[in-house]
Scaffold this motif. Structure first.
Motif, PDB file in Angstrom:
ATOM      1  N   MET A   1       0.846  -1.197   0.000  1.00  0.00           N
ATOM      2  CA  MET A   1       0.000   0.000   0.000  1.00  0.00           C
ATOM      3  C   MET A   1       0.882   1.248   0.000  1.00  0.00           C
ATOM      4  N   ASP A   2       0.388   2.303  -0.639  1.00  0.00           N
ATOM      5  CA  ASP A   2       1.118   3.570  -0.705  1.00  0.00           C
ATOM      6  C   ASP A   2       0.746   4.428   0.499  1.00  0.00           C
ATOM      7  N   TYR A   3       1.705   4.624   1.402  1.00  0.00           N
ATOM      8  CA  TYR A   3       1.457   5.451   2.582  1.00  0.00           C
ATOM      9  C   TYR A   3       1.997   6.871   2.415  1.00  0.00           C
ATOM     10  N   GLY A   4       2.331   7.240   1.192  1.00  0.00           N
ATOM     11  CA  GLY A   4       2.650   8.635   0.910  1.00  0.00           C
ATOM     12  C   GLY A   4       4.048   9.077   1.252  1.00  0.00           C
ATOM     13  N   VAL A   5       4.986   8.149   1.435  1.00  0.00           N
ATOM     14  CA  VAL A   5       6.375   8.559   1.678  1.00  0.00           C
ATOM     15  C   VAL A   5       7.070   8.727   0.330  1.00  0.00           C
ATOM     16  N   ARG A   6       7.759   9.842   0.176  1.00  0.00           N
ATOM     17  CA  ARG A   6       8.433  10.181  -1.071  1.00  0.00           C
ATOM     18  C   ARG A   6       9.810  10.758  -0.777  1.00  0.00           C
ATOM     19  N   GLU A   7      10.699  10.691  -1.768  1.00  0.00           N
ATOM     20  CA  GLU A   7      11.978  11.377  -1.657  1.00  0.00           C
ATOM     21  C   GLU A   7      11.737  12.893  -1.690  1.00  0.00           C
ATOM     22  N   PRO A   8      12.487  13.655  -0.903  1.00  0.00           N
ATOM     23  CA  PRO A   8      12.301  15.111  -0.923  1.00  0.00           C
ATOM     24  C   PRO A   8      12.590  15.698  -2.302  1.00  0.00           C
ATOM     25  N   ALA A   9      11.873  16.771  -2.625  1.00  0.00           N
ATOM     26  CA  ALA A   9      12.150  17.509  -3.854  1.00  0.00           C
ATOM     27  C   ALA A   9      13.364  18.409  -3.679  1.00  0.00           C
TER      28      ALA A   9
ATOM     29  N   LEU B   1      14.754   2.489  19.712  1.00  0.00           N
ATOM     30  CA  LEU B   1      13.481   3.182  19.498  1.00  0.00           C
ATOM     31  C   LEU B   1      12.574   2.394  18.560  1.00  0.00           C
ATOM     32  N   TRP B   2      13.149   1.790  17.530  1.00  0.00           N
ATOM     33  CA  TRP B   2      12.354   0.974  16.614  1.00  0.00           C
ATOM     34  C   TRP B   2      11.701  -0.194  17.361  1.00  0.00           C
ATOM     35  N   ASP B   3      12.476  -0.873  18.176  1.00  0.00           N
ATOM     36  CA  ASP B   3      11.931  -1.998  18.937  1.00  0.00           C
ATOM     37  C   ASP B   3      10.810  -1.538  19.877  1.00  0.00           C
ATOM     38  N   LEU B   4      10.998  -0.374  20.505  1.00  0.00           N
ATOM     39  CA  LEU B   4       9.976   0.140  21.419  1.00  0.00           C
ATOM     40  C   LEU B   4       8.695   0.500  20.671  1.00  0.00           C
ATOM     41  N   ILE B   5       8.837   1.117  19.505  1.00  0.00           N
ATOM     42  CA  ILE B   5       7.671   1.482  18.707  1.00  0.00           C
ATOM     43  C   ILE B   5       6.878   0.241  18.311  1.00  0.00           C
ATOM     44  N   ILE B   6       7.575  -0.771  17.814  1.00  0.00           N
ATOM     45  CA  ILE B   6       6.892  -1.990  17.376  1.00  0.00           C
ATOM     46  C   ILE B   6       6.239  -2.696  18.562  1.00  0.00           C
ATOM     47  N   MET B   7       6.908  -2.700  19.708  1.00  0.00           N
ATOM     48  CA  MET B   7       6.393  -3.393  20.884  1.00  0.00           C
ATOM     49  C   MET B   7       5.127  -2.740  21.431  1.00  0.00           C
ATOM     50  N   THR B   8       5.038  -1.411  21.354  1.00  0.00           N
ATOM     51  CA  THR B   8       3.909  -0.705  21.959  1.00  0.00           C
ATOM     52  C   THR B   8       2.819  -0.337  20.953  1.00  0.00           C
ATOM     53  N   SER B   9       2.963  -0.747  19.704  1.00  0.00           N
ATOM     54  CA  SER B   9       1.990  -0.393  18.672  1.00  0.00           C
ATOM     55  C   SER B   9       0.956  -1.490  18.482  1.00  0.00           C
TER      56      SER B   9
ATOM     57  N   GLU C   1      -1.816  -3.657  16.100  1.00  0.00           N
ATOM     58  CA  GLU C   1      -1.644  -4.286  14.797  1.00  0.00           C
ATOM     59  C   GLU C   1      -1.854  -3.292  13.659  1.00  0.00           C
ATOM     60  N   ALA C   2      -2.808  -2.366  13.817  1.00  0.00           N
ATOM     61  CA  ALA C   2      -3.069  -1.377  12.758  1.00  0.00           C
ATOM     62  C   ALA C   2      -1.830  -0.553  12.456  1.00  0.00           C
ATOM     63  N   ASP C   3      -1.056  -0.218  13.477  1.00  0.00           N
ATOM     64  CA  ASP C   3       0.168   0.553  13.266  1.00  0.00           C
ATOM     65  C   ASP C   3       1.312  -0.320  12.758  1.00  0.00           C
ATOM     66  N   ARG C   4       1.429  -1.521  13.293  1.00  0.00           N
ATOM     67  CA  ARG C   4       2.509  -2.394  12.831  1.00  0.00           C
ATOM     68  C   ARG C   4       2.373  -2.699  11.339  1.00  0.00           C
ATOM     69  N   THR C   5       1.130  -2.779  10.850  1.00  0.00           N
ATOM     70  CA  THR C   5       0.917  -3.000   9.423  1.00  0.00           C
ATOM     71  C   THR C   5       1.541  -1.886   8.597  1.00  0.00           C
ATOM     72  N   VAL C   6       1.407  -0.656   9.073  1.00  0.00           N
ATOM     73  CA  VAL C   6       2.003   0.492   8.381  1.00  0.00           C
ATOM     74  C   VAL C   6       3.511   0.485   8.538  1.00  0.00           C
ATOM     75  N   TYR C   7       3.978   0.387   9.781  1.00  0.00           N
ATOM     76  CA  TYR C   7       5.401   0.554  10.057  1.00  0.00           C
ATOM     77  C   TYR C   7       6.264  -0.549   9.447  1.00  0.00           C
ATOM     78  N   THR C   8       5.714  -1.748   9.283  1.00  0.00           N
ATOM     79  CA  THR C   8       6.499  -2.849   8.726  1.00  0.00           C
ATOM     80  C   THR C   8       6.246  -3.057   7.235  1.00  0.00           C
ATOM     81  N   ASP C   9       5.435  -2.215   6.614  1.00  0.00           N
ATOM     82  CA  ASP C   9       5.338  -2.230   5.155  1.00  0.00           C
ATOM     83  C   ASP C   9       6.746  -1.996   4.595  1.00  0.00           C
ATOM     84  N   PRO C  10       7.193  -2.804   3.649  1.00  0.00           N
ATOM     85  CA  PRO C  10       8.603  -2.718   3.219  1.00  0.00           C
ATOM     86  C   PRO C  10       9.046  -1.316   2.787  1.00  0.00           C
ATOM     87  N   VAL C  11       8.231  -0.628   2.008  1.00  0.00           N
ATOM     88  CA  VAL C  11       8.608   0.712   1.538  1.00  0.00           C
ATOM     89  C   VAL C  11       8.617   1.692   2.701  1.00  0.00           C
ATOM     90  N   PHE C  12       7.567   1.644   3.522  1.00  0.00           N
ATOM     91  CA  PHE C  12       7.498   2.570   4.644  1.00  0.00           C
ATOM     92  C   PHE C  12       8.600   2.286   5.657  1.00  0.00           C
TER      93      PHE C  12
END
Length: 291
Positions: free
Chosen positions: A1-9, A172-180, A182-193
């Motif tokens: 899914m496209d979560y809107g992350v892009r390279e800066p202009a 910090l990454w481990d803490l974010i994943i641990m306290t998130s 499932e709805a957030d983990r789906t976003v954060y672990t999307d390969p592109v995101f």
């Protein structure tokens, strides 16, 4: 899914009056409606939001590295008031007339500080950290968070050193994943995101953990301004599924009662990642205030 992350202009650094450099990244048209972004904890200027909507809405999105993170020089002992002073100079140098601002997670108090100092025309707080040290949260904080707040109140320097000892991109990454949820983990672990998120975290810690540690002391302490004095429109966006213990304990309810022109958007199916899952709604509402 496209979560809107892009390279800066565009990427750059702006020199401040004391000689420090402030790092920034931009997306969208250079002559677009200026929207500043105060990123979340320990992430750099490179992690934005909105994707194609930024161009479609004619937004000049400008993400800022706080001192000591990413491409911004450190400023030991800095304050939220000092942050506002830096950004006052920055918007003048970059020709950003009457910008609005988005504050995500730990970026919320930094965004609200800009409003309190009359530097922005509107604010969107998204999954924001609240004033956790305020007495209204005396009995509602997670016990571990209460311990951090009390430590900052008792000995800020010792607390800052402790945060620096803990702080790293991996921790910090481990803490974010641990306290998130499932709805957030789906976003954060999307390969592109995840690749964009982890790169932003690595950049944020590129100078070491001191910038993150100072940010955390400021976020865990009392704010040097009264939110009741903020006169511009403020959208407070929270997902009802948000389980982060360092976001607002009441999902913005009491903050919405405090800020005179606040509107609270509580989304039942959303969680803490709603900056990326509901970016179009956040942008449209913010732009409606300034256009």
């Amino acid at each position: 899914m496209d979560y809107g992350v892009r390279e800066p202009a565009r990427l750059g650094q702006t020199e401040l009056p004391d000689g420090r450099l402030l790092g920034w990244a931009e997306w969208g048209p250079a002559d677009g409606t200026p929207v500043l972004l105060c990123p979340g904890a320990a992430t750099s200027r490179r992690l934005a939001f909105g994707g194609a909507a930024v161009d479609a809405e004619g937004v000049r999105l400008v993400s800022l590295d706080r001192p000591g993170l990413g491409a911004s020089d450190p400023a030991p002992g800095r304050t939220l008031t000092g942050w506002a002073t830096d950004i006052r100079h920055f918007v003048q140098e970059r020709g950003l007339h009457a910008p609005s601002v988005v504050g995500f997670s730990q970026g919320a108090p930094f965004a609200l500080a800009l409003a309190a100092h009359g530097l922005v025309s509107a604010v969107a707080v998204v999954s924001g950290s609240d004033e956790l040290a305020h007495p209204r949260f005396a009995h509602s904080l997670d016990p571990q968070v209460r311990g951090l707040v009390d430590a900052v109140a008792a000995d800020p320097a010792a607390a800052e050193a402790s945060f620096a000892d803990f702080g790293s991109a991996d921790a910090l990454w481990d803490l974010i994943i641990m306290t998130s949820p499932e709805a957030d983990r789906t976003v954060y672990t999307d390969p592109v995101f995840q690749a964009a998120f982890r790169r932003a975290m690595d950049e944020a810690f590129g100078q070491g953990p001191a910038g993150y540690a100072r940010d955390t002391v400021l976020a865990m302490g009392r704010w040097p301004f009264d939110p009741a004095d903020i006169t511009v429109p403020v959208d407070l966006w929270y997902g009802q599924q948000d389980t982060s213990p360092v976001h607002s304990p009441d999902l913005g309810e009491s903050l919405a009662r405090t800020i005179p022109k606040a509107t609270r958007h509580l989304l039942p199916a959303a969680a803490g990642s709603l900056l990326w899952t509901h970016s179009d709604a956040v942008l449209r509402s913010l732009l409606a205030h300034v256009r």
